[in-house]
Scaffold this active site. Structure first.
Site, PDB file in Angstrom:
ATOM      1  N   LYS A 277      92.521  75.257 -27.693  1.00 58.49           N
ATOM      2  CA  LYS A 277      91.532  76.323 -27.560  1.00 58.49           C
ATOM      3  C   LYS A 277      92.227  77.653 -27.326  1.00 58.49           C
ATOM      4  O   LYS A 277      93.343  77.684 -26.801  1.00 58.49           O
ATOM      5  CB  LYS A 277      90.631  76.039 -26.339  1.00 58.49           C
ATOM      6  CG  LYS A 277      89.618  74.945 -26.535  1.00 58.49           C
ATOM      7  CD  LYS A 277      88.755  74.798 -25.291  1.00 58.49           C
ATOM      8  CE  LYS A 277      87.730  73.690 -25.461  1.00 58.49           C
ATOM      9  NZ  LYS A 277      86.728  73.960 -26.493  1.00 58.49           N
ATOM     10  N   ARG A 351      82.751  63.527 -27.928  1.00 63.37           N
ATOM     11  CA  ARG A 351      82.108  62.441 -28.684  1.00 63.37           C
ATOM     12  C   ARG A 351      83.037  61.235 -28.793  1.00 63.37           C
ATOM     13  O   ARG A 351      82.569  60.110 -28.917  1.00 63.37           O
ATOM     14  CB  ARG A 351      81.663  62.962 -30.053  1.00 63.37           C
ATOM     15  CG  ARG A 351      82.791  63.483 -30.905  1.00 63.37           C
ATOM     16  CD  ARG A 351      82.315  64.366 -32.050  1.00 63.37           C
ATOM     17  NE  ARG A 351      82.069  65.757 -31.637  1.00 63.37           N
ATOM     18  CZ  ARG A 351      81.630  66.714 -32.437  1.00 63.37           C
ATOM     19  NH1 ARG A 351      81.363  66.450 -33.689  1.00 63.37           N
ATOM     20  NH2 ARG A 351      81.442  67.946 -31.982  1.00 63.37           N
TER      21      ARG A 351
HETATM   22  N1  BES Z   1      83.697  70.993 -24.249  1.00 64.37           N
HETATM   23  C1  BES Z   1      83.576  71.572 -25.539  1.00 64.37           C
HETATM   24  C2  BES Z   1      82.206  72.181 -25.780  1.00 64.37           C
HETATM   25  C3  BES Z   1      81.923  73.489 -25.096  1.00 64.37           C
HETATM   26  C4  BES Z   1      82.511  74.656 -25.552  1.00 64.37           C
HETATM   27  C5  BES Z   1      81.054  73.546 -24.055  1.00 64.37           C
HETATM   28  C6  BES Z   1      82.207  75.848 -24.935  1.00 64.37           C
HETATM   29  C7  BES Z   1      80.736  74.739 -23.454  1.00 64.37           C
HETATM   30  C8  BES Z   1      81.326  75.891 -23.891  1.00 64.37           C
HETATM   31  C9  BES Z   1      83.796  70.516 -26.606  1.00 64.37           C
HETATM   32  O1  BES Z   1      84.718  69.538 -26.279  1.00 64.37           O
HETATM   33  C10 BES Z   1      84.327  71.226 -27.805  1.00 64.37           C
HETATM   34  O2  BES Z   1      85.396  71.753 -27.715  1.00 64.37           O
HETATM   35  N2  BES Z   1      83.559  71.234 -28.874  1.00 64.37           N
HETATM   36  C11 BES Z   1      83.936  71.910 -30.060  1.00 64.37           C
HETATM   37  C12 BES Z   1      83.559  71.051 -31.229  1.00 64.37           C
HETATM   38  C13 BES Z   1      84.109  71.543 -32.531  1.00 64.37           C
HETATM   39  C14 BES Z   1      85.610  71.386 -32.561  1.00 64.37           C
HETATM   40  C15 BES Z   1      83.464  70.757 -33.635  1.00 64.37           C
HETATM   41  C16 BES Z   1      83.214  73.247 -30.098  1.00 64.37           C
HETATM   42  O3  BES Z   1      82.046  73.300 -29.695  1.00 64.37           O
HETATM   43  O4  BES Z   1      83.816  74.229 -30.488  1.00 64.37           O
HETATM   44 MN    MN Z   2      86.695  70.087 -26.778  1.00 65.06          MN
END
Ligand code: BES
Ligand code: MN
Ligand code: ZN
Length: 490
Positions: A277, A351
């Site tokens: 990230k 997931r």
């Molecule tokens: N924990 C995150 C989701 C999230 C992001 C929650 C920001 C709250 C605020 C999750 O694990 C994630 O990173 N999801 C990705 C999925 C994507 C790679 C398909 C996302 O939402 O960017």
């Molecule tokens: Mn994630």
């Protein structure tokens, strides 16, 4: 803090502060009117003051006008018809209680002749207890100078005789609910270097101690390997912190009755893994275990309330880190269900830990499964911070959860789980990919999870936007403990 209902004469009740209601337009509540009948003092004071009884305003009288309590506080309850105030105004008025709780050890809140629209006596008392107990909670674990503890030790709810029993039940439930919410907030706010998967398993163990109706079991990575949980392990493999699958059981109902299942995403820190990230705001990914925290919080409330139901709670706890042995984009793993997954993005890890937890929990033949997860940024884009995203393979279950959210002031919004979205998960190399492209990211995440639930009612709550607040008020909200507890106990 202790809350107790009593049907004694409000004016003769001894307390540090007696709080009585005034309705909008300087209308007197039952007790205010009877106090006024003796001396006319309240009418006189109101005629001299700006205070008109608007919801949330208050006036503390410095002179004693005949009450036994040391101080008399006039609390504005807003517009009323025959003593009935709106829920919103009642909540606004209750917002005054924490400030009073800082000051007074024993408060008597007079609710004689006061009702709240769409609330029975029990619900009103529950709301009072929940509001007070959640607003007095503070996160101070890492502050050297601890904030001052509130003075309040006892709150007496003054009411008529027939309300005493429902008031007592309601406040008991409200306190139990608040203790679950506060636990979820506490765990959520803990930093990733403290709140690890192992920490969560210790919390679960400590929680059931002394409760014969509850048990806990924790699966190690070795045991998960033996069960074939390749998706879960592909997340924890990059971290030095061992992943933990925590299983809590509560048996308050008949032995042969199918349990309700809760499943929580417990990613104790989400760096994104090799699909790292960006740095800005990454600290907030310590909140990526808020689904797990809400399941633990709900379980805590259940242990307090002891309803006649059976519950199984599964927490998929892992840390998502990049490292020399971390999962790489393109890696293919086999899930416990036997289906294979091409991991195109290691940041879609929630997931991956959840799908194996969902497969596992179906051993308990639950009557319904509800999973709770901070799953997608896309859900935050879609719904913001007010409603959880709700997905379900069963219309009736969805309706129940929506209703529970409304009743508990913890709303969810029904999102589509249509087959049309499923093909976004197609993979050239495995049974499915773990991401579904740019469009409808929260929906395709739910579609992915749906593939791991066979012949069982299931719902998924995406709490990415609701589980914590950012900015100046940064912190875990404790949602959706209120919704879950309402669903389980109604
Ligand atoms: N924990 C995150 C989701 C999230 C992001 C929650 C920001 C709250 C605020 C999750 O694990 C994630 O990173 N999801 C990705 C999925 C994507 C790679 C398909 C996302 O939402 O960017
Ligand atoms: Mn994630
Ligand atoms: Zn995550």
């Amino acid at each position: 803090m202790q809350i107790q209902a009593k049907s004694s004469d409000a004016l003769k009740h001894k307390a540090d502060a007696l709080v009585i209601g005034i309705f909008e337009g300087k209308q007197l509540s039952e007790t205010a009117a009877s106090l006024d009948a003796e001396s006319g003092a309240i009418s006189k004071i109101l005629s001299q003051e700006k205070f008109t009884g608007q919801a949330g305003a208050s006036l503390t009288l410095l002179q004693n006008i005949g009450q036994s309590a040391t101080r008399l506080v006039l609390l504005g309850l807003g517009k009323a018809t025959a003593g009935e105030v709106s829920q919103q105004n009642f909540k606004t008025a209750l917002g005054k209680l924490p400030a009073l709780a800082k000051q007074y050890r024993h408060i008597a809140l007079d609710l004689n002749g006061i009702t709240v629209s769409d609330n029975d006596a029990k619900a009103s008392a529950k709301l009072v207890a929940k509001t007070l107990a959640t607003s007095l909670w503070q996160f101070s674990a890492f502050k050297t100078d601890k904030p001052q503890k509130p003075a309040l030790q006892k709150l007496t709810l003054l009411c008529d005789k027939k309300s005493v029993a429902p008031f007592n039940t309601g406040s008991k439930e409200g306190i139990a609910l608040a203790s679950g919410i506060n636990l979820a907030r506490e765990l959520g706010n803990l930093p990733g270097n403290v709140c690890t998967p192992t920490y969560l398993s210790k919390q679960a163990r400590a929680m059931v101690r002394g409760h014969s109706e509850a048990t806990v079991k924790v699966l190690s990575e070795k045991q998960m390997q033996d069960l074939g949980m390749g998706a879960f392990l592909s997340v924890s493999v990059g971290s030095d912190e061992p992943g933990q699958m925590i299983i809590l059981e509560y048996r308050g109902g008949a032995k042969n009755k199918a349990p309700l299942a809760l499943v929580g995403k417990g990613v104790t820190f989400d760096t994104g893994g090799i699909s790292l990230k960006p740095g800005a705001g990454m600290d907030e990914m310590k909140f990526d275990m808020c689904g797990a925290a809400s399941v633990l919080g709900t379980f805590q409330s259940i242990l307090d309330i002891k309803p006649k139901i059976n519950v199984v709670a599964v927490i998929a706890a892992a840390e998502n880190m990049p490292s020399g042995n971390a999962t790489k984009p393109g890696d293919i793993v086999t899930t416990m269900s036997g289906q294979t997954v091409e991991i195109l993005n290691t940041d879609a890890e929630g997931r991956l830990v959840l799908c194996d937890a969902l497969t596992y929990v179906q051993r308990y033949k639950p009557s319904a499964i509800v999973d709770v997860a901070t799953l997608t940024g896309a859900c935050v884009v879609a719904l913001g911070s007010h409603a959880h995203g709700l997905y379900s393979n069963d219309e009736a279950l969805a309706e129940k959860l929506l209703a529970a959210g409304k009743a508990a002031d913890d709303k969810a919004w029904h999102m589509p789980l249509w087959d049309e979205y499923q093909k976004q998960l197609d993979s050239n190399f495995a049974d499915m990919a773990n991401i579904g492209g740019r469009e409808a990211g929260s929906v395709t995440a739910a579609c992915y999870l749906s593939r791991f639930v066979k012949d069982c009612k299931w719902a998924h709550l995406d709490i990415a936007g609701t589980a914590w607040k950012s900015g100046g008020a940064k912190g875990a909200t404790g949602r959706p403990v209120s919704l879950l507890l309402e669903y389980l106990t109604s």
